[in-house]
Design an enzyme around this catalytic site. Structure first.
Site, PDB file in Angstrom:
ATOM      1  N   MET A 162       0.841  -1.191   0.000  1.00 29.63           N
ATOM      2  CA  MET A 162       0.000   0.000   0.000  1.00 29.63           C
ATOM      3  C   MET A 162       0.873   1.236   0.000  1.00 29.63           C
ATOM      4  O   MET A 162       1.780   1.368   0.813  1.00 29.63           O
ATOM      5  CB  MET A 162      -0.931  -0.002   1.229  1.00 29.63           C
ATOM      6  CG  MET A 162      -1.772   1.248   1.375  1.00 29.63           C
ATOM      7  SD  MET A 162      -2.845   1.481  -0.065  1.00 29.63           S
ATOM      8  CE  MET A 162      -2.987   3.271  -0.077  1.00 29.63           C
ATOM      9  N   GLU A 181      -3.460   3.060 -10.794  1.00 32.00           N
ATOM     10  CA  GLU A 181      -2.872   1.723 -10.836  1.00 32.00           C
ATOM     11  C   GLU A 181      -2.296   1.351 -12.192  1.00 32.00           C
ATOM     12  O   GLU A 181      -1.277   0.664 -12.267  1.00 32.00           O
ATOM     13  CB  GLU A 181      -3.908   0.696 -10.389  1.00 32.00           C
ATOM     14  CG  GLU A 181      -4.435   0.919  -8.983  1.00 32.00           C
ATOM     15  CD  GLU A 181      -3.350   0.917  -7.917  1.00 32.00           C
ATOM     16  OE1 GLU A 181      -2.215   0.456  -8.192  1.00 32.00           O
ATOM     17  OE2 GLU A 181      -3.630   1.382  -6.796  1.00 32.00           O
ATOM     18  N   HIS A 218       6.494  -0.294  -7.947  1.00 35.78           N
ATOM     19  CA  HIS A 218       5.083   0.096  -8.113  1.00 35.78           C
ATOM     20  C   HIS A 218       4.682   1.108  -7.049  1.00 35.78           C
ATOM     21  O   HIS A 218       4.128   2.173  -7.349  1.00 35.78           O
ATOM     22  CB  HIS A 218       4.221  -1.157  -8.018  1.00 35.78           C
ATOM     23  CG  HIS A 218       2.753  -0.918  -8.182  1.00 35.78           C
ATOM     24  ND1 HIS A 218       2.079  -1.226  -9.331  1.00 35.78           N
ATOM     25  CD2 HIS A 218       1.817  -0.400  -7.343  1.00 35.78           C
ATOM     26  CE1 HIS A 218       0.796  -0.914  -9.202  1.00 35.78           C
ATOM     27  NE2 HIS A 218       0.615  -0.421  -7.986  1.00 35.78           N
ATOM     28  N   GLU A 219       4.969   0.788  -5.783  1.00 33.91           N
ATOM     29  CA  GLU A 219       4.562   1.683  -4.694  1.00 33.91           C
ATOM     30  C   GLU A 219       5.346   2.984  -4.718  1.00 33.91           C
ATOM     31  O   GLU A 219       4.812   4.047  -4.388  1.00 33.91           O
ATOM     32  CB  GLU A 219       4.735   0.973  -3.351  1.00 33.91           C
ATOM     33  CG  GLU A 219       4.031  -0.364  -3.239  1.00 33.91           C
ATOM     34  CD  GLU A 219       2.565  -0.329  -3.637  1.00 33.91           C
ATOM     35  OE1 GLU A 219       1.898   0.705  -3.393  1.00 33.91           O
ATOM     36  OE2 GLU A 219       2.072  -1.319  -4.209  1.00 33.91           O
ATOM     37  N   HIS A 249       3.735   5.325  -7.186  1.00 31.90           N
ATOM     38  CA  HIS A 249       2.597   6.021  -6.590  1.00 31.90           C
ATOM     39  C   HIS A 249       3.067   7.244  -5.814  1.00 31.90           C
ATOM     40  O   HIS A 249       2.457   8.318  -5.876  1.00 31.90           O
ATOM     41  CB  HIS A 249       1.852   5.095  -5.630  1.00 31.90           C
ATOM     42  CG  HIS A 249       0.901   4.149  -6.279  1.00 31.90           C
ATOM     43  ND1 HIS A 249      -0.074   4.540  -7.164  1.00 31.90           N
ATOM     44  CD2 HIS A 249       0.756   2.791  -6.147  1.00 31.90           C
ATOM     45  CE1 HIS A 249      -0.779   3.487  -7.551  1.00 31.90           C
ATOM     46  NE2 HIS A 249      -0.293   2.408  -6.951  1.00 31.90           N
ATOM     47  N   ASN A 266       0.845   4.292   0.989  1.00 29.57           N
ATOM     48  CA  ASN A 266       0.727   5.408   1.924  1.00 29.57           C
ATOM     49  C   ASN A 266       1.891   6.378   1.742  1.00 29.57           C
ATOM     50  O   ASN A 266       3.053   5.964   1.699  1.00 29.57           O
ATOM     51  CB  ASN A 266       0.753   4.894   3.368  1.00 29.57           C
ATOM     52  CG  ASN A 266      -0.114   3.688   3.581  1.00 29.57           C
ATOM     53  OD1 ASN A 266      -1.307   3.710   3.352  1.00 29.57           O
ATOM     54  ND2 ASN A 266       0.511   2.599   4.020  1.00 29.57           N
TER      55      ASN A 266
END
Length: 892
Positions: free
Chosen positions: A295, A353, A329-330, A333, A297
């Site tokens: 995730m 995504e 990937h994270e 983000h 965050n």
């Protein structure tokens, strides 16, 4: 039950209730005190709000919280108390004030309490055991999509952005992490806590308050708190930002690779986008219990352990590659896909995504080109093709009409089909157009929210500026807003040197009335009679077209390089030309040739016999990704056989895999690429299981004995396949050994390897033990659904596992994370024997799975396709195999 999700939901489902827009939050001052012994927490907050229209009522999202002592206050001292009621169905707390709140700036004060739940969402508890077996507790958050409201009352919608100042009150011995750096840490007075934190039951003795810097303006789903016993890697500074990896004690030796990826990807993205990370640090934290993979965050990324921690000395390439992809990937983000530039609402989830998925591969391709990430991506894209070939697929951007549908959108269509069409566009327009567009897009919309047209505006302007002038909006609107994908049929045209191409929607269950077509960014390559090679690209946006290739061409490949998200089927004449020139096709082109042919079998338009004849051409295939699609399809056909037909199928498999197996042997050379090491394991695995090769099984036993004595004595990439052979042939003693090895594992990948292997035994009593373990403390609830799902594909366990699921459906639904339980139910598509299929259909006709309407509809359609494959192909495949055996083409 909704049968078609092309528009996101059935028309009868009302759109979910959104919060009123008359009150706008701008800043939260949030203090939370978790109790890791009682599994509770208490909190208080002050939210700066702008009231745009006078009101006596404010609505916020809240779920599973008790709220009290609430009031609003203005700078002039005006104060209005509130009574709180709840709209439980919509998870909304309604604050009714004792007077009218005038327009302007106010502060909303609330206190609240809640439970650290065991559902792996909201603010929840996780456990780990130290080397002495003592259990320890962690408190951690998982807020995406709509679960920040389970930790504090808030405006829990993506476009209700604000800044946050967080403080956590925790035991002084614990580590507490949040989105930003610590600015102050202080011990609390040793009294009853009434002065420090006036909430019921709070005791400040032995506690500290950890306060963090103000965050960027961001959505509530990106807020994070992590509290527990953690150790960190050394910090690495990347362009002025501190990067660390955190894990529970005892995992320190698994941190180094994740830290490498985190640092390298941060630097790559900042340089690629010419825009730095908006924050002061990025922590990457491994959590023992975690429902998702990871995730994003902001500045406080959380992971399942297998997605961040890895032992480079003993890990397979697949495990290392997964860590690289997930961390990249994270990080994408965080810089900036989703965190600083966020979709307006959840129907635009793909804007987050799709790009993060695309960028992870772009980074890895640049960072480790020898890993050939785009070739590895072919398998993911094939999985997206399978789902997108269903009537029950959905468009990449989908209208959300109920909150349960938000969770449904975290699926392979949003992530992988979205990635695939962006990959298709990238390789069509080129890196410069793409990069310049994204740089402009991020600079224009930083800290804001966007919609689909904002992205197309940036891409079209970049295309125009660089004089590429491709119709980006026309292409991408069709691919993003329409469900499904096309198949292109290619045959020789009447005109010399030309081919005719046609397109139609590809579906496993064909619908001739569906006349959808797409603007396909076509790339083709052909070799002409004189040996010259011609390459062309164009947009094919009509049902049919004639294309000049070249007189007397030797072969032609459409979807050259394999970057397009469409299937290609050739006439027999053109197919034969390709078969004669397989050595001139690259890995992804060969992969697509096999994958498209297998799809034709599943769609009922190609026979299994013809497919096997084509597969035999790949007897010398040296790529593990191409071999993976071959092996997967052959295993499926193997399940259709029995008796003499199965013996013939086994021998076909042996003759297919043996030449390359003999070439590679068991011991890798120092200079061989990772792809060869992966392929060796695949060949050993299939020959030692359904291939029934005694010599392979004997060697698997001896290599496993050596591995137990010295993990470095056997190449890590063949260990999973050795384990699968030993499980397939194993007895109770071996089963018990695997249970013990899982418990003694020193890394999460090894633990899961042996737990997963418990599903591959063939003794019913042993499999019954596996079934029971999946609903016990022996297997974490995050892992149990995927382990249990594998039982449905074991011929000796499918009935047993299905009966247990029926009998324990409510228990399993309650015990497992919601997303995991949905995936488990979706795995029932493997139960294609007639009686099992009937039972599955009858059961799900009356049982609803929360956030699973679409997954169950897709499962039932996949089940229909699998049952049709069994029904229509079993007899002719068997006859073909027996005929091959009797003619000595296959010796039984």
């Amino acid at each position: 039950m909704c049968k078609c999700f092309n528009d996101g939901a059935s028309p009868s489902v009302p759109r979910y209730k959104r919060l009123p827009r008359n009150v706008v939050p701008s800043h939260y001052v949030l203090e939370i005190a978790p109790d890791l012994e009682k599994f509770t927490f208490a909190g208080r907050q002050e939210v700066s709000i702008s009231v745009l229209e006078k009101t006596s009522q404010i609505e916020l999202h809240s779920a599973d919280l008790e709220i009290f002592d609430s009031f609003v206050e203005r700078e002039d001292g005006t104060r209005l108390a509130a009574r709180v009621s709840f709209d439980a169905a919509n998870e909304i707390a309604i604050f009714n004030f004792e007077g009218v709140i005038g327009t302007g700036e106010w502060k909303l004060h609330t206190k609240f309490t809640g439970v650290l739940n065991d559902r792996l969402k909201g603010f929840y508890r996780s456990f780990w055991k130290d080397k002495d077996g003592k259990q320890h507790t962690i408190a951690v958050t998982q807020f995406e999509a709509c679960d920040a409201r389970r930790a504090f009352p808030c405006w829990d919608e993506p476009d209700r952005k604000a800044t946050f100042e967080v403080s956590l009150i925790v035991d002084k011995s614990l580590t507490a992490l949040s989105n930003t750096k610590v600015v102050k840490e202080e011990l609390l007075a040793s009294d009853d806590g009434s002065a420090e934190f006036p909430l019921p039951g709070f005791v400040s003795k032995g506690k500290k308050r950890v306060s963090y810097a103000k965050t960027i303006k961001m959505s509530t789903y990106l807020v994070a708190f992590v509290v527990g016993e953690f150790v960190s890697s050394k910090p690495v500074m990347v362009n002025g930002k501190e990067i660390r990896v955190w894990a529970v004690p005892g995992r320190e030796h698994l941190m180094s690779f994740g830290l490498q990826v985190a640092a390298a990807s941060t630097d790559f993205y900042e340089n690629y986008f010419k825009l730095p990370f908006q924050g002061d640090k990025i922590d990457h934290i491994a959590i023992p219990d975690f429902a998702a993979g990871a995730m994003e965050n902001h500045g406080c990324i959380t992971y399942r352990e297998t997605a961040l921690l890895v032992d480079l000395a003993t890990a397979t390439f697949a495990a290392i590659f997964r860590v690289a992809l997930v961390v990249a990937h994270e990080t994408a983000h965080n810089i900036h896909f989703g965190n600083t530039v966020t979709m307006e609402d959840w129907d635009g989830l793909w804007l987050n995504e799709t790009f993060a998925n695309f960028m992870e591969y772009l980074f890895v391709n640049n960072w480790k080109p020898e890993w050939k990430a785009n070739e590895e991506f072919a398998l993911q894209r094939a999985a997206a093709f399978r789902t997108d070939s269903l009537k029950s697929t959905h468009s990449i951007q989908t209208d959300i009409k109920h909150p349960d549908q938000i969770d449904e959108m975290f699926d392979i269509i949003t992530y992988v089909k979205g990635h695939s069409v962006m990959h298709q566009l990238y390789y069509y327009v080129g890196d410069e157009v793409f990069r310049n567009a994204l740089q402009a897009y991020f600079k224009k919309h930083i800290f804001g929210n966007t919609k689909i047209s904002d992205l197309w505006d940036a891409l079209e302007k970049s295309s125009e500026d660089l004089e590429v002038n491709e119709p980006v909006r026309h292409i991408m609107d069709n691919w993003v807003l329409k469900p499904g994908h096309p198949v292109m049929e290619v045959k020789a045209a009447d005109e010399e040197g030309c081919v005719t191409i046609t397109q139609r929607r590809f579906q496993f269950i064909d619908d001739p009335s569906d006349k959808t077509y797409w603007p396909i960014p076509v790339m083709f390559r052909a070799e002409r009679a004189d040996g010259s090679v011609v390459e062309r690209k164009f947009v094919f946006d009509k049902p049919s077209e004639t294309v000049y290739v070249g007189n007397d061409f030797k072969y032609v490949v459409f979807n050259a390089d394999g970057n397009g998200f469409y299937r290609v089927v050739y006439s027999k004449e053109l197919d034969a030309k390709l078969a004669a020139n397989l050595d001139k096709m690259n890995v992804v082109e060969r992969f697509n040739l096999v994958n498209d042919s297998w799809a034709a079998v599943r769609a009922g338009v190609e026979s299994a016999a013809d497919y096997l004849a084509m597969v035999k051409l790949f007897v010398n295939e040296d790529d593990p990704n191409v071999w993976a699609i071959i092996a997967g399809s052959v295993k499926t056909l193997y399940r259709l056989t029995s008796g003499d037909e199965r013996k013939a199928m086994t021998q076909f498999i042996v003759e297919l895999a043996t030449p390359m197996y003999q070439k590679l042997g068991w011991i890798p050379s120092d200079k061989e690429p990772v792809q060869t090491r992966e392929l060796r394991g695949q060949l050993i695995g299939i020959l030692g299981t359904i291939g029934e090769v005694a010599e392979v099984r004997q060697k698997a036993n001896s290599y496993f004995d050596a591995w137990k004595l010295d993990r470095s004595s056997v190449d890590a990439n063949i260990v999973p396949d050795i384990v699968s052979i030993l499980a397939y042939t194993g007895n109770e003693a071996r089963y018990d050994e695997f249970v013990n090895l899982a418990q003694a594992a020193t890394n999460p990948q090894e633990e899961l390897r042996f737990l997963g292997a418990l599903t591959a035994f063939r003794d019913e009593k042993l499999l019954a033990r596996t079934v029971e373990k999946c609903l016990s403390e022996h297997i974490r609830t995050q892992d149990a659904p995927s382990i249990y799902s594998a039982l449905f594909s074991n011929e000796e366990a499918d009935q047993l596992a299905w009966d247990f699921l029926i009998a324990n459906f409510d228990k399993m639904e309650k015990a497992y994370p919601q997303s995991g339980f949905v995936r488990l139910c979706a795995a029932a598509s493997s139960l294609d024997e007639p009686q099992l299929e009937k039972s599955v259909r009858e059961f799900f006709a009356t049982r609803k799975v929360k956030s699973g309407d679409m997954a169950i509809a897709q499962m039932l359609e996949q089940l229909e396709i699998n049952a049709r494959l069994r029904r229509d192909h079993t007899a002719p495949l068997g006859s073909h195999l027996v005929a091959m055996a009797s003619s000595n083409k296959v010796t039984v």
